[in-house]
Design a protein around this motif. Structure first.
Motif, PDB file in Angstrom:
ATOM      1  N   ASN A 126       0.794  -1.234   0.000  1.00 24.81           N
ATOM      2  CA  ASN A 126       0.000   0.000   0.000  1.00 24.81           C
ATOM      3  C   ASN A 126       0.827   1.285   0.000  1.00 24.81           C
ATOM      4  OD1 ASN A 126      -2.501  -1.396  -0.073  1.00 24.81           O
ATOM      5  ND2 ASN A 126      -2.308  -1.778   2.120  1.00 24.81           N
ATOM      6  N   LEU A 175       0.857 -11.412  -3.139  1.00 22.47           N
ATOM      7  CA  LEU A 175      -0.407 -11.061  -3.778  1.00 22.47           C
ATOM      8  C   LEU A 175      -0.099 -10.003  -4.823  1.00 22.47           C
ATOM      9  CD1 LEU A 175      -2.753 -10.889  -0.671  1.00 22.47           C
ATOM     10  CD2 LEU A 175      -2.641 -12.703  -2.396  1.00 22.47           C
ATOM     11  N   ASN A 227      -1.923  -7.719  -7.480  1.00 24.25           N
ATOM     12  CA  ASN A 227      -3.261  -7.228  -7.821  1.00 24.25           C
ATOM     13  C   ASN A 227      -4.327  -8.164  -7.259  1.00 24.25           C
ATOM     14  OD1 ASN A 227      -2.253  -4.985  -9.169  1.00 24.25           O
ATOM     15  ND2 ASN A 227      -2.144  -6.066 -11.112  1.00 24.25           N
ATOM     16  N   GLY A 228      -4.096  -8.630  -6.028  1.00 23.31           N
ATOM     17  CA  GLY A 228      -5.056  -9.469  -5.323  1.00 23.31           C
ATOM     18  C   GLY A 228      -4.976 -10.954  -5.616  1.00 23.31           C
ATOM     19  N   GLN A 229      -4.131 -11.356  -6.557  1.00 21.08           N
ATOM     20  CA  GLN A 229      -4.009 -12.765  -6.928  1.00 21.08           C
ATOM     21  C   GLN A 229      -2.702 -13.335  -6.392  1.00 21.08           C
ATOM     22  OE1 GLN A 229      -6.554 -14.428  -8.681  1.00 21.08           O
ATOM     23  NE2 GLN A 229      -7.560 -12.490  -8.217  1.00 21.08           N
ATOM     24  N   ASN A 273      -0.204  -3.589  -7.806  1.00 18.22           N
ATOM     25  CA  ASN A 273      -0.344  -3.530  -6.354  1.00 18.22           C
ATOM     26  C   ASN A 273       0.134  -4.874  -5.818  1.00 18.22           C
ATOM     27  OD1 ASN A 273      -1.005  -3.165  -3.706  1.00 18.22           O
ATOM     28  ND2 ASN A 273      -3.157  -2.699  -4.069  1.00 18.22           N
ATOM     29  N   TYR A 282      -4.966 -16.375   3.193  1.00 11.50           N
ATOM     30  CA  TYR A 282      -5.604 -15.067   3.054  1.00 11.50           C
ATOM     31  C   TYR A 282      -6.337 -14.975   1.713  1.00 11.50           C
ATOM     32  CZ  TYR A 282      -6.197 -10.087   2.292  1.00 11.50           C
ATOM     33  OH  TYR A 282      -6.740  -8.858   2.015  1.00 11.50           O
ATOM     34  N   ALA A 283      -5.668 -15.370   0.625  1.00 14.23           N
ATOM     35  CA  ALA A 283      -6.288 -15.305  -0.706  1.00 14.23           C
ATOM     36  C   ALA A 283      -7.551 -16.167  -0.754  1.00 14.23           C
ATOM     37  CB  ALA A 283      -5.295 -15.743  -1.781  1.00 14.23           C
ATOM     38  N   ASN A 299     -10.249 -14.411   1.629  1.00 15.80           N
ATOM     39  CA  ASN A 299     -10.653 -13.100   1.126  1.00 15.80           C
ATOM     40  C   ASN A 299     -11.376 -13.196  -0.216  1.00 15.80           C
ATOM     41  OD1 ASN A 299     -10.579 -10.269   1.779  1.00 15.80           O
ATOM     42  ND2 ASN A 299      -9.272 -10.020  -0.007  1.00 15.80           N
ATOM     43  N   GLY A 300     -11.157 -14.277  -0.946  1.00 18.42           N
ATOM     44  CA  GLY A 300     -11.725 -14.400  -2.283  1.00 18.42           C
ATOM     45  C   GLY A 300     -13.038 -15.142  -2.365  1.00 18.42           C
ATOM     46  N   TRP A 307     -14.053 -10.802   6.721  1.00 17.46           N
ATOM     47  CA  TRP A 307     -13.978 -11.247   5.336  1.00 17.46           C
ATOM     48  C   TRP A 307     -15.182 -10.742   4.596  1.00 17.46           C
ATOM     49  CZ3 TRP A 307      -9.234 -12.687   5.071  1.00 17.46           C
ATOM     50  CH2 TRP A 307      -8.629 -13.332   6.155  1.00 17.46           C
TER      51      TRP A 307
END
Length: 174
Positions: free
Chosen positions: A23, A64, A66-68, A84, A124-125, A128-129, A174
């Motif tokens: 971030n 992670l 871009n979130g992946q 990101n 986490y992935a 969170n997904g 979540w």
């Protein structure tokens, strides 16, 4: 130009690459073909991301992107431009990341610790997904989510327990 001269010029070829890391906007001068793992560890001193196999098979280098969830050892740094990226250092500063870490500790899913950063990011992935965060993941879903991460110490049972603990204790996160 002989091969030796050519390899030296490639090593000296650096470019400025900017992206968000945990971030925060960062700018790094690096060889664009250097692995993102080497850039994170060497240039940016984010050493929670580990090098295990160097072939994208063990998950120790997971980040992670871009979130992946991706293997940073297989990604050239040039691909990070504008992305990101989240490492364990950044994830542990979030309530969700700390929830996963605490669950692994509670379930005794941490032994030598080498695979732990990748496992935290994989769990986490997964959590969170999910499209329905009120539904806990099945054992099969957990095993699939961590299948890219090798652990030689725990036998995975405690890591599966940790996923369930994090899903329960993280309700509302979540």
């Amino acid at each position: 130009m002989n091969i030796k001269e050519h390899s030296i010029s490639i090593k000296e070829n650096k470019m400025k690459i900017e992206f968000f890391l945990n971030n925060e906007c960062v700018s790094v001068d690096a060889n664009p073909m250097q692995s993102l793992l080497n850039t994170l560890r060497g240039n940016l001193k984010k050493t929670a991301t580990k090098e295990g196999c160097g072939e994208g098979e063990c998950g120790a280098c997971s980040v992670l992107f871009n979130g992946q969830l991706v293997n940073a050892c297989m990604m050239p740094t040039a691909q990070a431009e504008g992305a990101n990226i989240m490492t364990l250092e950044g994830l542990r500063q979030t309530a969700k990341g700390q929830c996963v870490i605490d669950a692994l500790l509670e379930a005794k899913g941490v032994q030598c610790g080498f695979c732990t950063p990748g496992m935290v990011l994989a769990l986490y992935a997964l959590l969170n997904g999910r499209s329905d965060p009120t539904q806990h993941p099945t054992e099969k879903e957990i095993r699939t989510a961590i299948s890219g991460n090798l652990c030689r110490c725990t036998g995975y049972g405690m890591i599966i327990d940790a996923a369930n603990i994090a899903a329960t204790k993280g309700e509302g996160l979540w």
